[in-house]
Design a protein around this motif. Structure first.
Motif, mmCIF file in Angstrom:
data_model
loop_
_atom_site.group_PDB
_atom_site.id
_atom_site.type_symbol
_atom_site.label_atom_id
_atom_site.label_comp_id
_atom_site.label_asym_id
_atom_site.label_seq_id
_atom_site.Cartn_x
_atom_site.Cartn_y
_atom_site.Cartn_z
ATOM 1 N N SER A 116 0.844 -1.194 0.000
ATOM 2 C CA SER A 116 0.000 0.000 0.000
ATOM 3 C C SER A 116 0.874 1.237 0.000
ATOM 4 N N SER A 117 0.242 2.340 -0.408
ATOM 5 C CA SER A 117 0.944 3.624 -0.431
ATOM 6 C C SER A 117 0.032 4.678 0.158
ATOM 7 N N PHE A 118 0.629 5.736 0.705
ATOM 8 C CA PHE A 118 -0.155 6.796 1.334
ATOM 9 C C PHE A 118 0.688 8.060 1.357
ATOM 10 N N ALA A 119 -0.016 9.202 1.497
ATOM 11 C CA ALA A 119 0.663 10.495 1.572
ATOM 12 C C ALA A 119 1.038 10.769 3.010
ATOM 13 N N SER A 120 2.128 11.451 3.185
ATOM 14 C CA SER A 120 2.592 11.773 4.530
ATOM 15 C C SER A 120 3.345 13.087 4.494
ATOM 16 N N ASP A 127 0.707 17.720 0.997
ATOM 17 C CA ASP A 127 1.556 16.593 1.399
ATOM 18 C C ASP A 127 2.869 16.615 0.621
ATOM 19 N N ARG A 128 3.990 16.380 1.356
ATOM 20 C CA ARG A 128 5.322 16.444 0.744
ATOM 21 C C ARG A 128 5.793 15.097 0.218
ATOM 22 N N TRP A 129 5.261 13.975 0.786
ATOM 23 C CA TRP A 129 5.801 12.654 0.467
ATOM 24 C C TRP A 129 4.687 11.676 0.142
ATOM 25 N N VAL A 130 5.062 10.680 -0.646
ATOM 26 C CA VAL A 130 4.225 9.504 -0.857
ATOM 27 C C VAL A 130 5.055 8.307 -0.410
ATOM 28 N N THR A 131 4.568 7.573 0.567
ATOM 29 C CA THR A 131 5.288 6.449 1.155
ATOM 30 C C THR A 131 4.603 5.158 0.756
ATOM 31 N N ALA A 132 5.418 4.160 0.384
ATOM 32 C CA ALA A 132 4.892 2.848 -0.002
ATOM 33 C C ALA A 132 5.534 1.784 0.885
ATOM 34 N N SER A 144 9.487 2.611 0.844
ATOM 35 C CA SER A 144 10.064 3.585 -0.099
ATOM 36 C C SER A 144 9.311 4.901 0.023
ATOM 37 N N ARG A 145 10.023 5.975 -0.235
ATOM 38 C CA ARG A 145 9.404 7.304 -0.130
ATOM 39 C C ARG A 145 9.764 8.144 -1.352
ATOM 40 N N PRO A 150 7.321 16.994 -7.736
ATOM 41 C CA PRO A 150 6.952 16.952 -9.169
ATOM 42 C C PRO A 150 5.442 17.058 -9.397
ATOM 43 N N LEU A 151 4.679 16.449 -8.470
ATOM 44 C CA LEU A 151 3.210 16.557 -8.590
ATOM 45 C C LEU A 151 2.774 18.008 -8.472
ATOM 46 N N HIS A 152 3.319 18.721 -7.464
ATOM 47 C CA HIS A 152 2.923 20.122 -7.281
ATOM 48 C C HIS A 152 3.376 20.980 -8.453
ATOM 49 N N GLU A 153 4.570 20.712 -8.968
ATOM 50 C CA GLU A 153 5.025 21.483 -10.135
ATOM 51 C C GLU A 153 4.129 21.227 -11.342
#
Length: 414
Positions: A116-120, A127-132, A144-145, A150-153
């Protein structure tokens, strides 16, 4: 408001609303798809490494070897946006397979039962990170983080594109509405110029063709109204000219006399008094009945004057003055004043009272032949009502003069 401003105010909000709705749908859909792609991107290295670690008896020992560590880091170096990859095992310190650029302690993460993955982490733009996290067997996990920058850009670029599209559509809507309004006003101004030249003026060579059906209908309606107005004015001028050509003072006097002295019938008490002008009579001829408290008086006569108009005016004034008398004294005084004021060529009167019996009588002011014939007709028609007597006299004898018949009210019309 002008046509231009009205068209702009009606068109511009519609285009802007469509652009805003479409831009919002595009923005949220693109954001959701990009965020899902980032989640999938974070899961790929975590799941891949977890499956690789699952086959190892002691992954901590194997992955600590320099050759394996360098190979793994060389492979992960090609994954864009990764900011850390760790191996987690129960009771052991997290093993950094690829250290991140910022401090990260994955041991505090809640371990899932499946990948699973989630924002943190929260930043200025979300949110600054996506953690899996991916299970690697025997209670081990690979974490993994990835950075969401890039998403915000990407979303900033999408917002700029949407705002540029809204601005472009606003300019397009303004230009389109001004173009439509200019077409409408140009055709209305063409109608105005054509009507200002007049109905019979030649058409201008520079007048544009009317391509809007409503404008053409309006032009046709205005031309029809102008043609109707011109026709009405022409008809009025022709009627006025015809009346001017046919103007006859004698006919006008005769018509006025007929209006002032129509056949008259007065019924009061036991009397019926009928008065009538018959045939061609002089303008000063008149009849009048004055009602008093004790009865009344019927007058017929003719006034002489220097002109037919003055004679007609004298007759009308005599009638008006005598009709306003309400007693015998004022009647005699008024008659005396009128005799001093006007020149009466003839004057006949008949006084009646309520106490006296109603006896038939015929008064006439006419030439001798007509007067004699009228008397003979009256004597030959005993018992006929005064109104019927004068009507028959006018039809059968066609005399010229004024007549007054006095008789009992309700007498027969045989």
């Amino acid at each position: 408001m002008t046509i231009r401003s009205t068209t702009v105010l009606l068109t511009l909000p519609l285009f802007l609303a469509l652009a805003v709705v479409n831009g919002a749908l595009l923005y949220f859909q693109d954001r959701a798809e990009t965020h899902q792609a980032l989640n999938d991107l974070a899961l790929v290295p975590a799941v891949t490494v977890a499956e690789f670690v699952r086959e190892m008896d002691d992954p901590y020992k194997e992955l600590s070897k320099p050759i394996r560590k360098q190979a793994l880091r060389a492979a992960l170096h090609h994954v864009a946006g990764i900011d850390g990859l760790y191996l987690l095992a129960p009771g052991r310190k997290p093993l950094p397979l690829m250290p991140g650029g910022s401090h990260w302690d994955p041991s505090a993460l809640e371990l899932p039962s499946k990948p699973s993955s989630f924002a943190s982490g929260s930043g200025a733009r979300g949110d600054r990170w996506v953690t899996a996290l991916a299970p690697a067997g025997q209670g081990r996990f690979v974490a993994s983080r990835f950075s969401t920058e890039p998403l915000h850009e990407h979303m900033d670029a999408v917002r700029r594109d949407i705002l540029a599209s809204i601005l472009l559509l606003g300019l397009l809507a303004t230009g389109l509405s001004l173009f439509v309004a200019r077409r409408i006003t140009r055709e209305l101004e063409a109608n105005h110029r054509q009507l200002s030249r007049g109905q019979n003026a030649p058409a201008a060579t520079d007048m544009p063709d009317l391509v809007i059906r409503e404008a053409q209908d309006l032009a046709d309606a205005l031309r029809l109204m102008d043609a109707s107005k011109q026709a009405a004015q022409t008809r009025r001028h022709l009627v006025a000219a015809r009346k001017q050509r046919l103007r006859d003072p004698e006919q006008a006097i005769a018509e006025t006399q007929a209006d002032l002295f129509p056949p008259c019938v007065v019924r009061n008490g036991g009397y019926e008094i009928a008065m009538r002008l018959c045939g061609d009579v002089e303008p000063g001829t008149f009849f009048v009945h004055a009602l008093t408290a004790t009865g009344g008086t019927a007058f017929i006569g003719r006034c002489r004057a220097s002109s037919p108009v003055d004679a007609l005016a004298s007759a009308a004034n005599v009638r008006r003055r005598l009709e306003h008398c309400r007693d015998r004294t004022s009647l005699e005084r008024t008659l005396e004043h009128l005799c001093a004021l006007y020149d009466f060529a003839a004057l006949e009167r008949f006084d009646w009272t309520h106490e006296a019996a109603a006896s038939p009588i015929l008064l006439s002011v006419a030439d001798d032949a007509d007067a004699v014939r009228a008397q003979v007709y009256w004597r030959k028609s005993p018992g006929i009502a005064p109104q019927a007597l004068l009507a028959g006299l006018a039809v059968l004898l066609a005399p010229n003069g004024v007549f007054a018949a006095i008789g009992p009210a309700g007498s027969g019309d045989r």
